[in-house]
Design an enzyme around this catalytic site. Structure first.
Site, PDB file in Angstrom:
ATOM      1  CG  ASP A   1      -2.190   0.782   1.006  1.00  0.00           C
ATOM      2  OD1 ASP A   1      -2.196   1.657   0.122  1.00  0.00           O
ATOM      3  OD2 ASP A   1      -3.181   0.537   1.715  1.00  0.00           O
ATOM      4  CB  CYS A   2       0.424   4.646  -1.227  1.00  0.00           C
ATOM      5  SG  CYS A   2      -0.153   4.164  -2.868  1.00  0.00           S
TER       6      CYS A   2
END
Length: 779
Positions: free
Chosen positions: A296-297
């Site tokens: 995920d970012c």
């Protein structure tokens, strides 16, 4: 935005022929740049389409320097000009339509909008596998079309298949709900439709687009009190992990053949999700995963910056890469991997492994096969986005998902001839953005609820009552009450929007926000007829006051119904559509907010006053139960055929596991399903079911088959869904359907140690109010 995250105003570097500027218009058509462009760059072995995908991927890796390799480890993969390879943006979003959240998508160009389907939770309420697959396919068509004009990538980070564990979760709206079986089925259908029929287990299988199952795993908290998703440690038992949190991901990979998996921000039992080597490797070794794993970012940055799991940035890089993650959304790996190599924390072979997974997916997508306009999907373009077929599908999805929660004295549907005037009250009614939900793009031809209801009743007025969804003041009540008094009938539209529930925001209450409840009650008291209450949003609401108020005749839940939601609601209210949706999540009472959101246990613990979670384990009060949903007609069920007894084959009983049968004091037996896999097929059977529409209105109906197992194993669910089907019915006629039951799956229970056990004894099939006993004999 994630800590240190990428701004969504970032320049789109991927395959554009030039930067997107405000001057780009609907008449401006761009085309993606591509590798292996003749005559200069098509002679490399990785451009040879006759070679296998693994061979081409190895060839490409062998041509890169260490610095070039590291530059590929970000969602914005840098270009390699000397090899003719353009930059590529991995991050595009397509949760319920092509969305503008990621930098891989732009609506500035020939395509200015895309079909916005209902938010996933409402689509899940349709309980229709065919619908889910069709939506995935439609979104994929639009994604490929946008890629062909340089407005998206080919790798999309959807679907979100986390379990909607807690009703306060701000992203529960993005998921298929609280049941792992339904989440699994949704994952399979959406991914298969989205990836275009490719995506099989073979590494050479082609892909139309790449889907990504997220967020792995046990991710369902944003920001609640002092807890944040960036540092939250989800303490999960092996029992809950195996029978609740993992099944959707296993199904997404094994049956859906997803080509991407996203690891989450949170820790699981003390280890960051993107550093869980045992679980990440399990996906490849045990589940046969053939795709790439993205963080995920900025989830790799959190390993060091928020979770302090790693002491240095280089150790965080090593933790993630050695665990099996392949690419970092963000720039953390690009900035820190070279130093990690120099310090001996990471070897070049670790980077090569990641790149092989990444490039293999790109090869399967045809990115290295030459001009995409000459490929299999090259003819797709702006004409294939927002086309009538897709907009009709969005409307049908909203129709099928809407749930009728209450309908006293068959108040609905209204008859147009009986309604001379109509008042619509509530801040939602005239605002289309409130109908879309998270991760959305620019809808095609949206119309508000108010506009669509005006089609049925010309004399329709609107009064907001509250100036916004938080509804912190009642100064606008007077105008709404006057409108209600003047109208024949009143529809009040209240509920949630993204100011109440969204990414990085959980709720603290299950009640209607602010003074919305007061508004509803005031309008109900003023209206000359009972009112219709329409509820928006993803999270469950405690509307006990409305459920018990006779002045509120009907209640409808419409979730976030997408661009066509207004029309779908109007059709239901006036009887052109018979509602058939069912709640995909339990609606709890406000008292549930006393339960700590950080407690991940699914099972109830009466000794500590813990009521458990979801319909499978929850023991407390409910406003509406899982699967609740009414119709304008009634249905009767009948079991046409189902076995009364099941016994393992003799050849199976003679196998080595015979001595491993576990028995309790009453003689009930259980067997580890892993020990009897070769015998499971012999136990499968079909349940034949008759559904009779005993009313005078046709419509579709969701048939739900549950099972209840003997309580031999501690933590056995109260019941669990094992089959569902949406069937179309006609008045006073019967329709038949059948459901396949796999006892090794549907009659088994996960033990406290995380093993799936087939339990002997009397299992109960539950169909509405009917029950049928199937005795399972293990010896």
């Amino acid at each position: 935005m994630p800590p240190g995250g990428i701004s969504l105003t970032i320049i789109f570097f991927f395959f554009f022929t030039g930067p997107v500027t405000p001057s780009s218009t609907s008449t401006s058509t761009r085309h993606p740049k591509f590798p292996c462009k003749p005559p200069r760059f098509d002679s490399y072995p990785f451009c040879n389409t006759s070679l296998s995908v693994p061979a081409r991927a190895r060839s490409l890796v062998s041509h890169l320097t260490l610095r070039e390799k590291i530059q590929q480890l970000s969602d914005h993969a840098s270009s390699v000009p000397r090899l003719g390879i353009p930059a590529y943006e991995w991050w595009s979003e397509s949760l319920h339509g092509i969305a503008s959240n990621g930098p891989g998508v732009s609506f500035a160009g020939a395509v200015g909008s895309a079909t916005t389907f209902p938010q996933v939770l409402l689509t899940a309420a349709a309980f229709n596998r065919t619908l889910w697959s069709a939506i995935g396919s439609a979104i994929a068509t639009e994604g490929r079309a946008m890629y062909n004009v340089g407005q998206s990538g080919l790798t999309f980070w959807a679907p979100n298949i986390n379990i909607f564990r807690d009703p306060r979760w701000g992203r529960g709206q993005e998921t298929p709900g609280e049941d792992p079986m339904v989440a699994s089925a949704y994952a399979i259908e959406f991914v298969k439709g989205f990836q275009g029929g490719g995506g099989g287990s073979e590494e050479d299988d082609g892909l139309m687009l790449s889907a990504c199952c997220k967020h792995f795993t046990a991710y369902d908290l944003e920001k609640w009190h002092n807890f944040s998703r960036y540092s939250f440690d989800a303490v999960v038992t092996q029992q809950d992990l195996e029978d609740t949190f993992q099944p959707p991901f296993r199904s997404c990979i094994q049956q859906g053949k997803a080509s991407c998996l996203m690891c989450a921000y949170n820790e699981v039992n003390g280890v960051p999700a993107c550093a869980m080597q045992d679980l990440l490797q399990k996906t490849r070794v045990d589940w046969g995963f053939k795709g790439y794993i993205t963080s995920d970012c900025d989830a790799v940055a959190t390993i060091f910056e928020y979770q302090h799991f790693a002491k240095t940035r280089e150790e965080a890089v090593a933790d993630a890469l050695k665990a099996g993650m392949d690419i970092n959304c963000g720039s953390f790996l690009v900035r820190n991997t070279e130093s990690a190599v120099e310090q001996g924390k990471v070897g070049e072979e670790d980077i090569d492994r990641a790149l092989l997974n990444l490039f293999s997916v790109q090869f399967r997508l045809g990115i290295f096969d030459g001009d995409p306009r000459k490929g299999q999907f090259g003819k797709l373009g702006p004409k294939d986005v927002c086309k009538a077929e897709h907009r009709t599908l969005a409307l049908e999805a909203a129709r099928q998902g809407i749930v009728l929660l209450k309908n006293e004295n068959n108040f609905l549907p209204l008859r147009e001839d009986d309604v001379a005037s109509l008042a619509i009250v509530g801040p939602h009614a005239s605002n289309i953005s409130n109908m879309l939900g998270t991760y959305t793009g620019i809808p095609c031809r949206p119309k508000s609820l108010f506009e669509e209801l005006q089609v049925y009743v010309q004399m329709t007025s609107h009064a907001a009552g509250c100036k916004d969804i938080p509804c912190n003041a009642s100064d606008a009540f007077h105008e709404a009450i006057l409108a209600a008094k003047k109208a024949d009938y009143v529809i009040v539209v209240v509920g949630l929007d993204l100011t109440q529930e969204t990414e990085d925001l959980d709720r603290v209450s299950l009640l209607l926000p602010g003074k919305q409840m007061d508004l509803v009650s005031s309008i109900a008291a003023a209206s000359k007829n009972p009112i219709v209450l329409v509820l928006t949003g993803g999270g469950p609401l405690d509307v006990s006051f409305a459920k018990n108020d006779p002045r509120i005749a009907s209640i409808l839940w419409i979730g976030y119904p997408g661009e066509a939601g207004g029309k779908a609601l109007a059709e239901v209210i006036f009887g052109d559509v018979n509602p058939g949706g069912r709640l995909p999540v339990t609606w709890y009472t406000e008292s549930f907010t006393k339960v700590p959101m950080d407690n991940m246990n699914m099972r109830a613990d009466p000794s500590h006053g813990y009521p458990g979670r979801t319909y499978r384990f929850y023991t407390g009060d409910r406003v509406y139960g899982y699967g609740h949903g009414l119709s304008f007609t009634d249905f009767h069920y009948k079991f046409l055929s189902a076995p009364a007894k099941l016994t393992l084959l003799k050849s199976s009983r003679a196998s080595p596991y015979r001595n491993r049968v576990l028995r309790d004091v009453e003689g009930l037996a259980s067997l580890d399903v892993a020990e009897i896999e070769e015998s499971c097929d012999s136990l499968k059977f079909r349940v034949q079911i008759s559904v009779t529409n005993v009313g005078d209105m046709m419509g579709s109906h969701v048939v739900m088959l549950f099972s209840r197992a003997p309580r031999l194993i501690r933590g056995t669910p109260q019941k669990q869904l094992i089959g569902f089907d949406r069937v179309h019915t006609f008045p006073n006629r019967s329709t038949e359907t059948s459901m396949l039951v796999d006892p090794c799956d549907h009659f088994s229970v996960v033990s406290e140690s995380g093993k799936r056990m087939l339990v002997g004894g009397e299992h109960v099939l539950i169909l509405g109010d009917l029950e049928h006993i199937v005795s399972v004999e293990l010896s």
